[in-house]
Design a protein around this motif. Structure first.
Motif, PDB file in Angstrom:
ATOM      1  N   ASP A  25      55.163  53.087  33.557  1.00  0.00           N
ATOM      2  CA  ASP A  25      54.060  52.785  32.883  1.00  0.00           C
ATOM      3  C   ASP A  25      53.711  52.331  31.887  1.00  0.00           C
ATOM      4  OD1 ASP A  25      54.009  55.675  34.259  1.00  0.00           O
ATOM      5  OD2 ASP A  25      54.954  56.422  32.679  1.00  0.00           O
ATOM      6  N   SER A  26      54.816  51.681  31.200  1.00  0.00           N
ATOM      7  CA  SER A  26      54.733  50.698  29.683  1.00  0.00           C
ATOM      8  C   SER A  26      53.578  49.496  30.908  1.00  0.00           C
ATOM      9  CB  SER A  26      55.942  50.185  29.977  1.00  0.00           C
ATOM     10  OG  SER A  26      55.986  49.589  28.655  1.00  0.00           O
ATOM     11  N   LEU A  27      54.033  48.973  31.660  1.00  0.00           N
ATOM     12  CA  LEU A  27      53.584  47.814  32.268  1.00  0.00           C
ATOM     13  C   LEU A  27      52.301  47.686  32.904  1.00  0.00           C
ATOM     14  CD1 LEU A  27      53.634  44.642  34.199  1.00  0.00           C
ATOM     15  CD2 LEU A  27      54.464  46.789  35.771  1.00  0.00           C
ATOM     16  N   LYS A  28      51.855  49.253  33.168  1.00  0.00           N
ATOM     17  CA  LYS A  28      50.457  49.767  33.385  1.00  0.00           C
ATOM     18  C   LYS A  28      49.327  49.852  32.475  1.00  0.00           C
ATOM     19  CE  LYS A  28      49.864  52.338  37.003  1.00  0.00           C
ATOM     20  NZ  LYS A  28      50.310  53.836  37.715  1.00  0.00           N
ATOM     21  N   ARG A  29      50.200  49.729  30.788  1.00  0.00           N
ATOM     22  CA  ARG A  29      49.457  49.951  29.633  1.00  0.00           C
ATOM     23  C   ARG A  29      48.751  48.145  28.962  1.00  0.00           C
ATOM     24  NH1 ARG A  29      52.476  54.361  28.915  1.00  0.00           N
ATOM     25  NH2 ARG A  29      54.218  52.942  27.186  1.00  0.00           N
ATOM     26  N   ASN A  30      49.638  47.327  29.377  1.00  0.00           N
ATOM     27  CA  ASN A  30      49.745  46.106  29.450  1.00  0.00           C
ATOM     28  C   ASN A  30      49.182  45.536  30.550  1.00  0.00           C
ATOM     29  OD1 ASN A  30      49.194  44.490  27.777  1.00  0.00           O
ATOM     30  ND2 ASN A  30      50.560  44.145  26.063  1.00  0.00           N
ATOM     31  N   PHE A  31      48.965  45.744  31.586  1.00  0.00           N
ATOM     32  CA  PHE A  31      48.827  45.086  32.630  1.00  0.00           C
ATOM     33  C   PHE A  31      47.519  43.604  32.700  1.00  0.00           C
ATOM     34  CE2 PHE A  31      47.559  44.530  36.865  1.00  0.00           C
ATOM     35  CZ  PHE A  31      48.878  44.276  38.014  1.00  0.00           C
ATOM     36  N   SER A  32      48.826  42.114  33.287  1.00  0.00           N
ATOM     37  CA  SER A  32      48.244  41.240  33.108  1.00  0.00           C
ATOM     38  C   SER A  32      48.547  40.267  34.266  1.00  0.00           C
ATOM     39  CB  SER A  32      48.838  40.454  32.258  1.00  0.00           C
ATOM     40  OG  SER A  32      48.196  38.729  32.702  1.00  0.00           O
ATOM     41  N   VAL A  33      47.546  40.838  35.058  1.00  0.00           N
ATOM     42  CA  VAL A  33      48.061  39.904  36.731  1.00  0.00           C
ATOM     43  C   VAL A  33      48.412  38.330  37.680  1.00  0.00           C
ATOM     44  CG1 VAL A  33      46.704  38.964  39.179  1.00  0.00           C
ATOM     45  CG2 VAL A  33      46.025  41.724  38.593  1.00  0.00           C
ATOM     46  N   LEU A  34      47.796  37.675  35.892  1.00  0.00           N
ATOM     47  CA  LEU A  34      48.587  36.110  35.531  1.00  0.00           C
ATOM     48  C   LEU A  34      49.989  35.962  35.274  1.00  0.00           C
ATOM     49  CD1 LEU A  34      45.799  34.046  34.389  1.00  0.00           C
ATOM     50  CD2 LEU A  34      46.266  34.579  37.156  1.00  0.00           C
ATOM     51  N   ASP A  35      50.342  36.741  34.130  1.00  0.00           N
ATOM     52  CA  ASP A  35      51.379  37.006  33.939  1.00  0.00           C
ATOM     53  C   ASP A  35      52.516  37.610  35.056  1.00  0.00           C
ATOM     54  OD1 ASP A  35      51.078  36.823  31.599  1.00  0.00           O
ATOM     55  OD2 ASP A  35      50.794  38.794  30.357  1.00  0.00           O
ATOM     56  N   LEU A  36      52.164  38.539  35.649  1.00  0.00           N
ATOM     57  CA  LEU A  36      52.766  39.466  37.144  1.00  0.00           C
ATOM     58  C   LEU A  36      52.890  38.389  37.927  1.00  0.00           C
ATOM     59  CD1 LEU A  36      51.771  43.416  37.035  1.00  0.00           C
ATOM     60  CD2 LEU A  36      54.159  42.097  35.867  1.00  0.00           C
ATOM     61  N   TRP A  37      52.004  37.542  38.306  1.00  0.00           N
ATOM     62  CA  TRP A  37      51.769  36.383  39.152  1.00  0.00           C
ATOM     63  C   TRP A  37      53.079  35.296  39.646  1.00  0.00           C
ATOM     64  CZ3 TRP A  37      48.470  37.654  43.369  1.00  0.00           C
ATOM     65  CH2 TRP A  37      48.285  37.294  44.700  1.00  0.00           C
ATOM     66  N   GLU A  38      53.371  35.123  39.035  1.00  0.00           N
ATOM     67  CA  GLU A  38      54.662  34.244  38.601  1.00  0.00           C
ATOM     68  C   GLU A  38      56.301  35.095  39.688  1.00  0.00           C
ATOM     69  OE1 GLU A  38      55.515  30.862  38.924  1.00  0.00           O
ATOM     70  OE2 GLU A  38      53.407  30.871  39.777  1.00  0.00           O
ATOM     71  N   ALA A  39      56.888  36.305  38.022  1.00  0.00           N
ATOM     72  CA  ALA A  39      57.051  37.087  38.777  1.00  0.00           C
ATOM     73  C   ALA A  39      57.297  37.699  40.047  1.00  0.00           C
ATOM     74  CB  ALA A  39      56.950  38.521  37.420  1.00  0.00           C
ATOM     75  N   MET A  40      55.711  37.666  40.976  1.00  0.00           N
ATOM     76  CA  MET A  40      55.873  38.393  41.903  1.00  0.00           C
ATOM     77  C   MET A  40      56.681  37.429  42.984  1.00  0.00           C
ATOM     78  SD  MET A  40      53.105  38.474  44.817  1.00  0.00           S
ATOM     79  CE  MET A  40      52.020  37.209  43.957  1.00  0.00           C
ATOM     80  N   LYS A  41      55.826  35.947  42.879  1.00  0.00           N
ATOM     81  CA  LYS A  41      55.824  34.715  43.924  1.00  0.00           C
ATOM     82  C   LYS A  41      57.722  34.520  43.448  1.00  0.00           C
ATOM     83  CE  LYS A  41      51.986  32.340  44.663  1.00  0.00           C
ATOM     84  NZ  LYS A  41      52.171  33.023  46.438  1.00  0.00           N
ATOM     85  N   GLU A  42      58.064  34.613  42.162  1.00  0.00           N
ATOM     86  CA  GLU A  42      59.568  34.640  42.149  1.00  0.00           C
ATOM     87  C   GLU A  42      60.184  35.781  42.979  1.00  0.00           C
ATOM     88  OE1 GLU A  42      60.472  33.796  38.620  1.00  0.00           O
ATOM     89  OE2 GLU A  42      59.077  31.717  38.672  1.00  0.00           O
ATOM     90  N   LYS A  43      59.748  36.136  43.704  1.00  0.00           N
ATOM     91  CA  LYS A  43      60.155  38.339  43.971  1.00  0.00           C
ATOM     92  C   LYS A  43      60.616  38.733  42.664  1.00  0.00           C
ATOM     93  CE  LYS A  43      60.212  36.690  48.746  1.00  0.00           C
ATOM     94  NZ  LYS A  43      59.620  37.230  49.320  1.00  0.00           N
ATOM     95  N   ARG A  44      61.258  38.282  41.620  1.00  0.00           N
ATOM     96  CA  ARG A  44      61.520  39.220  40.388  1.00  0.00           C
ATOM     97  C   ARG A  44      60.729  40.539  40.413  1.00  0.00           C
ATOM     98  NH1 ARG A  44      60.650  37.132  35.916  1.00  0.00           N
ATOM     99  NH2 ARG A  44      59.533  36.337  36.055  1.00  0.00           N
ATOM    100  N   LEU A  45      59.431  41.307  40.619  1.00  0.00           N
ATOM    101  CA  LEU A  45      58.527  42.064  40.127  1.00  0.00           C
ATOM    102  C   LEU A  45      59.128  42.565  41.871  1.00  0.00           C
ATOM    103  CD1 LEU A  45      56.423  42.819  38.466  1.00  0.00           C
ATOM    104  CD2 LEU A  45      54.449  42.379  40.389  1.00  0.00           C
TER     105      LEU A  45
END
Length: 190
Positions: A25-45
């Motif tokens: 919920d917190s993430l969705k209130r300050n959602f930034s695709v570019l911020d999450l993109w690296e975490a997604m690539k590294e599988k941390r997300l």
């Protein structure tokens, strides 16, 4: 008494919009695709989402790992994963959702992140639709258009200078307004 060693869960840090988030919920209130993109690539997300018991969402993000360069369509589809009650067809529907839901940080993040990927026509359309949603201060719009201007063809560059001229006029920066008026006028003679 027998002691059984227990591994302490690893804390995965996920930042989006300049803040660290501890819940979806917190993430969705300050959602930034570019911020999450690296975490997604590294599988941390996906690991973080699994810790949040969001296994389906984690699996969905893993589907984006093979994408080399983020496009506007990828941006919109990635956002669709997180806001499951909505279906975003394009940038306009994504921005309208953020605006109507009062997700100001999400809206501002999306505008800033998407303008670099969008065509000038899309940027201009978004500006016309959402100009008033960035507040009375035109500085952010000015910055976005200034970054876009160097990649434009002459007709689009003329329009961009005209928009900048108008924005600077509203800011009371008449020297800069005059500069962009002159630039547009000079380009029209080419």
């Amino acid at each position: 008494m027998i002691l059984v060693p227990k591994a302490k869960p690893v804390r995965i840090r996920i930042k989006s919009g300049g803040e660290e988030h501890f819940s979806l919920d917190s993430l969705k209130r300050n959602f930034s695709v570019l911020d999450l993109w690296e975490a997604m690539k590294e599988k941390r997300l996906s690991l973080w989402l699994r810790q949040q018991r969001e296994d389906e969402l984690a699996a969905g993000t893993e589907g984006f790992c093979e994408i080399k360069e983020l496009s506007v369509d990828d941006y919109v589809q990635f956002s669709n994963l997180f806001f499951t009650n909505e279906t975003f067809k394009d940038v306009e529907s994504l921005l309208k959702f953020y605006k109507n839901a009062g997700l100001v940080d999400d809206f501002n993040n999306a505008i800033s992140e998407l303008f670099g990927m969008m065509s000038f026509a899309e940027v201009k359309k978004s500006f016309e639709l959402f100009r008033d949603k960035k507040g009375n201060d035109n500085e952010e719009w000015i910055d976005l258009f200034l970054h876009k201007i160097n990649e434009l063809e002459i007709t689009e560059e003329i329009e961009c200078h005209e928009i900048l001229s108008t924005l600077y006029n509203q800011q009371g920066e008449f020297k800069k307004m005059k500069y962009h008026q002159e630039k547009a006028k000079k380009l029209k003679t080419i």
